[in-house]
Design an enzyme around this catalytic site. Structure first.
Site, PDB file in Angstrom:
ATOM      1  N   GLY A 258      17.782  14.288 -26.009  1.00 15.68           N
ATOM      2  CA  GLY A 258      18.454  14.658 -27.255  1.00 15.68           C
ATOM      3  C   GLY A 258      17.826  13.950 -28.440  1.00 15.68           C
ATOM      4  N   PHE A 259      17.611  12.643 -28.317  1.00 13.59           N
ATOM      5  CA  PHE A 259      17.001  11.843 -29.388  1.00 13.59           C
ATOM      6  C   PHE A 259      17.770  11.987 -30.694  1.00 13.59           C
ATOM      7  CE2 PHE A 259      13.519  13.489 -26.614  1.00 13.59           C
ATOM      8  CZ  PHE A 259      13.340  12.333 -25.875  1.00 13.59           C
ATOM      9  N   THR A 489      19.055   8.736 -20.383  1.00 12.29           N
ATOM     10  CA  THR A 489      18.909   7.319 -20.694  1.00 12.29           C
ATOM     11  C   THR A 489      19.257   6.415 -19.526  1.00 12.29           C
ATOM     12  OG1 THR A 489      21.125   7.563 -21.595  1.00 12.29           O
ATOM     13  CG2 THR A 489      19.324   7.552 -23.169  1.00 12.29           C
ATOM     14  N   ARG A 606      21.078  -8.984 -23.361  1.00 17.05           N
ATOM     15  CA  ARG A 606      20.859  -8.908 -21.925  1.00 17.05           C
ATOM     16  C   ARG A 606      20.484  -7.484 -21.513  1.00 17.05           C
ATOM     17  NH1 ARG A 606      25.693 -10.355 -18.014  1.00 17.05           N
ATOM     18  NH2 ARG A 606      24.591 -11.096 -16.168  1.00 17.05           N
ATOM     19  N   ASN A 609      19.592  -2.977 -16.832  1.00 22.13           N
ATOM     20  CA  ASN A 609      18.769  -2.482 -15.727  1.00 22.13           C
ATOM     21  C   ASN A 609      17.319  -2.470 -16.193  1.00 22.13           C
ATOM     22  OD1 ASN A 609      17.195  -0.628 -14.134  1.00 22.13           O
ATOM     23  ND2 ASN A 609      19.095   0.164 -13.238  1.00 22.13           N
ATOM     24  N   GLY A 680      21.981  -2.927 -26.677  1.00 21.14           N
ATOM     25  CA  GLY A 680      21.544  -1.535 -26.846  1.00 21.14           C
ATOM     26  C   GLY A 680      20.046  -1.434 -27.034  1.00 21.14           C
ATOM     27  N   GLY A 682      18.246   1.983 -26.884  1.00 19.54           N
ATOM     28  CA  GLY A 682      17.752   3.363 -26.958  1.00 19.54           C
ATOM     29  C   GLY A 682      16.793   3.613 -28.100  1.00 19.54           C
ATOM     30  N   GLU A 683      16.906   2.850 -29.167  1.00 20.95           N
ATOM     31  CA  GLU A 683      16.152   3.207 -30.362  1.00 20.95           C
ATOM     32  C   GLU A 683      15.102   2.202 -30.799  1.00 20.95           C
ATOM     33  OE1 GLU A 683      19.096   5.841 -32.917  1.00 20.95           O
ATOM     34  OE2 GLU A 683      20.107   4.589 -31.469  1.00 20.95           O
TER      35      GLU A 683
END
Ligand code: MOS
Length: 717
Positions: A258-259, A489, A606, A609, A680, A682-683
């Site tokens: 999706g981004f 993700t 932290r 995964n 986080g 993702g970006e």
């Protein structure tokens, strides 16, 4: 407390021994967090059995194909559907004259087929529903349209006289900021950089197209949708259609990327829902074509950014001025927060940021991976490289000299700020030491070689409104439900890890349920906030379960809880940071740029995964490489349309371009940010990547390219 980062991590699959004694107080720590579990959904995806939205099994489906406007502004004068209706298999041809009335215009993007107005080329003006996709498409081609065409304006340039200041920038930042007298300080500075940078329209283009299957059974609307937020789609569809939220169910277990483009519902969601209401009992299927995605799924605004830096000869910033112009659609405003990262990056007594918009007859721009940070940090981090050259300073040393003690904007102390640690650790790993700062010094076999560095940053967002429900089953396993999204993700995996640690059980004892509005409300998978927000709800629910039922709950025991308001938000400035390094070679004859290697070093709290985190970070860096060298939506001003609207004309990086990318991170547990200690990821991987490459190209060639993408023509002139 946030523990200091120890700079020794790698992307391998090892837990670094963060024991229960140092972990967050409300986590039990089974060491599920920090392990490189394989993707829970990996096997299903590889075998092709994970149902994406369009593949969900429905009885007797029908197909929708839209009719799109051939002009960028004006009105539909006449629309003739007679020939389309005669095509065998056509069930309905829906136009603004025949569509059901929608209940709310709150979101103008979803106000489809409600009037004859046209706001951009490619807007939906009719929809054909048929027994087959072929019939729908053939019939759509036969719809005859006449337009009132007053002419359009899609010209994006700094000289426009109608450029205006939005009230806020996405999602709710101030449009302008001022500290001290930045103009005077800049004028008085002994060393100056004054340069204008630009970035083009860019397109998210996830592999899975935006797809929705909609079924109305006279009582309830079910949408199988490809979305980053099932609950947002439900809410928006209920409002738009005038249904109650419990009359709408959105199912979205697997999403093929999706981004940001699937972060909010778009016009196609409303169009397919309208069609479903027309044919009760039949499931209506719609998948946008790749070309339609260039018009109907959002894009990143182009930017023109003037950056001015004033400094002392030894590289201390005295003035930072970042002024941005973007475009937006006329029918709905989107103001990207391009200059926002500049507000926190470096110390300077005098600072100014500005955002200005040109409203054009274009589709609405929207979120694309790290909106704001991505284009803004391209300009800012190239400007810093230019200042390093002007001061004769190493670019890492220049950044270290301007490190702020506190958030320059709010005055709050940092929850965690390890930018310089990332830069120094990266320098060590990358082999930065001994670099000759002069450009065009290394060459061989017709190629010029160079290296570059840039900073990265991204805020730690926690969104409020998610709820997690946990129930102990007869089989001794916990069912953990939350309407979260996995857009590729790794949510299926990492939320199970968080739940296992929170419940003090093995991951195999957690049965996670996500991607469905039948589960408790969840906020969007956006702003790198998903794991922070959903994970916190799960931790809170696990704590509630233990409070009610002890540490060994019996079958049937259950509890639920919401993400709490983070107690540290008022007291700390909470952001992630990173350092991007790139080595390039540039062909002296042709101007071809190859990225020989990239290294990203991140401080993101932290890591839940490591295997999945590395994939996220490298994915972001690849997208940044693609932005640096390839991606450019070209506006045809005559048609009012992006002309290279397919993946033949709009180039994105391929495996052959991204040959040697590595991402590592500092070992860090940031309990100020979330109870998991995470922030986080993702970006942040995309942020600064394009600047590092542009700076490396300068180092290789002596040519400063300020307008992305860095195509060969810009190096040859
Ligand atoms: Mo991301 S662009 O906030 O989905």
């Amino acid at each position: 407390m946030s523990r200091p980062a120890k700079a020794n991590s790698n992307g391998d699959a090892r837990h670094d021994g963060l024991g229960s004694g140092t972990g967050p107080t409300d986590m039990v720590e089974t060491h599920a967090i920090g392990t490189s579990l394989e993707r829970a959904d990996g096997r299903l995806k590889v075998m092709g059995t994970a149902p994406y939205a369009f593949e969900q099994r429905v009885e007797r489906p029908v197909y929708l194909h839209p009719v799109q406007s051939a002009i960028a502004r004006g009105r539909v004068r006449t629309i003739d559907t007679a020939a389309a209706e005669r095509v065998e298999g056509v069930i309905a041809v829906i136009t603004h004259q025949t569509a059901a009335k929608l209940a709310s215009r709150d979101n103008p993007e979803l106000w489809v087929l409600q009037s004859d107005e046209i706001h951009f080329r490619g807007q939906f003006i009719a929809a054909v529903v048929a027994e087959s996709l072929e019939a729908a498409r053939q019939a759509a081609d036969l719809v005859r349209v006449e337009y009132d065409e007053p002419g359009h304006d899609v010209r994006f340039h700094a000289g426009r006289d109608d450029i205006y200041a939005p009230k806020v920038v996405n999602p709710s930042y101030p449009t302008d900021t001022d500290e001290g007298d930045a103009a005077a300080a800049f004028n008085a500075a002994q060393v100056k950089v004054d340069a204008t940078y630009s970035t083009p329209m860019e397109y998210n283009q996830p592999m899975e197209p935006h797809s929705t299957v909609a079924l109305w059974d006279e009582k309830k609307l079910t949408l199988y949708d490809s979305t980053q937020s099932a609950h947002s789609v439900r809410k928006a569809m209920a409002t738009t259609l005038g249904l109650s939220p419990d009359q709408v169910r959105v199912v979205s277990p697997y999403v093929g990327g999706g981004f940001g483009s699937k972060g909010e519902p778009h016009a196609h969601n409303a169009l397919v829902a309208l069609a479903a209401l027309r044919v009760p009992g039949r499931a209506v299927k719609l998948a946008l074509t790749r070309q339609q995605m260039f018009t109907l799924a959002g894009h990143r605004t182009p930017t023109i950014q003037r950056f001015r830096l004033g400094a002392t000869p030894d590289g201390r910033l005295t003035a930072i001025i970042h002024e941005v112009i973007e475009h937006t659609s006329r029918f709905k405003e989107f103001a990207e927060q391009t200059a926002v990262p500049t507000r926190i990056m470096y110390e300077a007594p005098n600072r100014r940021t500005r955002h200005r918009l040109a409203a054009l007859d274009v589709p609405k721009p929207s979120w694309m991976r790290a909106p704001g940070e991505t284009p803004g940090m391209f300009a800012g981090e190239v400007a810093m490289d230019e200042l390093a050259v002007a001061c004769g300073l190493d670019p890492i040393e220049l950044r270290a000299r301007n490190e702020p003690e506190r958030d320059p904007e709010s005055g709050k102390p940092w929850g965690s700020r390890h930018l310089v640690d990332c830069l120094r650790e990266g320098a060590r790993r990358f082999g930065w030491g001994g670099r000759d700062p002069r450009p065009r010094q290394r060459a061989g076999a017709g190629w010029l070689f160079g290296t570059g560095v840039a900073s990265a940053t991204y805020p730690r967002y926690v969104l409020l409104g998610s709820r997690a429900a946990i129930r102990m089953g007869e089989d001794g396993r916990y069912t953990v439900g939350i309407g979260a999204a996995d857009l590729g993700t790794g949510t299926w995996t990492s939320l199970a890890q968080i739940a296992a640690d929170a419940l003090g059980c093995p991951v195999a004892a957690v049965r996670l349920e996500i991607g469905d509005t039948d589960q408790p409300n969840a906020t969007v998978a956006g702003g790198s906030s998903g794991i922070s927000s959903w994970g916190w709800a799960i931790v809170a629910a696990a704590r509630e379960l233990r409070r009610l039922h002890g540490t060994r709950p019996s079958p049937g025991a259950e509890a639920s809880a919401e993400t709490p308001k983070p107690p540290t938000d008022e007291t700390f400035a909470q952001h992630s940071f990173g350092a991007q390094f790139a080595e390039v070679r540039v062909n002296a004859e042709t101007g071809e740029v190859r990225v020989a290697r990239m290294l990203g070093v991140f401080s993101a709290g932290r890591i839940i995964n490591p295997r999945l985190a590395r994939s996220q970070l490298i994915g972001g860096m690849t997208m940044g490489l693609s932005m640096a060298l390839h991606e450019e939506g070209v506006m045809d001003e005559r048609l009012g349309q992006v002309i290279n609207h397919d993946l033949a004309g709009y180039h994105i990086a391929t495996c052959a371009d991204a040959v040697n990318l590595e991402a590592v991170w500092l070992q860090e547990v940031d309990d100020r940010s979330t109870p998991m200690g995470s922030r986080g990821i993702g970006e942040i991987g995309i942020v600064g990547a394009a600047a590092a490459i542009a700076n490396a190209v300068y180092h290789a060639t002596g040519k400063r390219v300020r307008n992305l993408p860095i195509t060969p023509d810009k190096l040859l002139t």
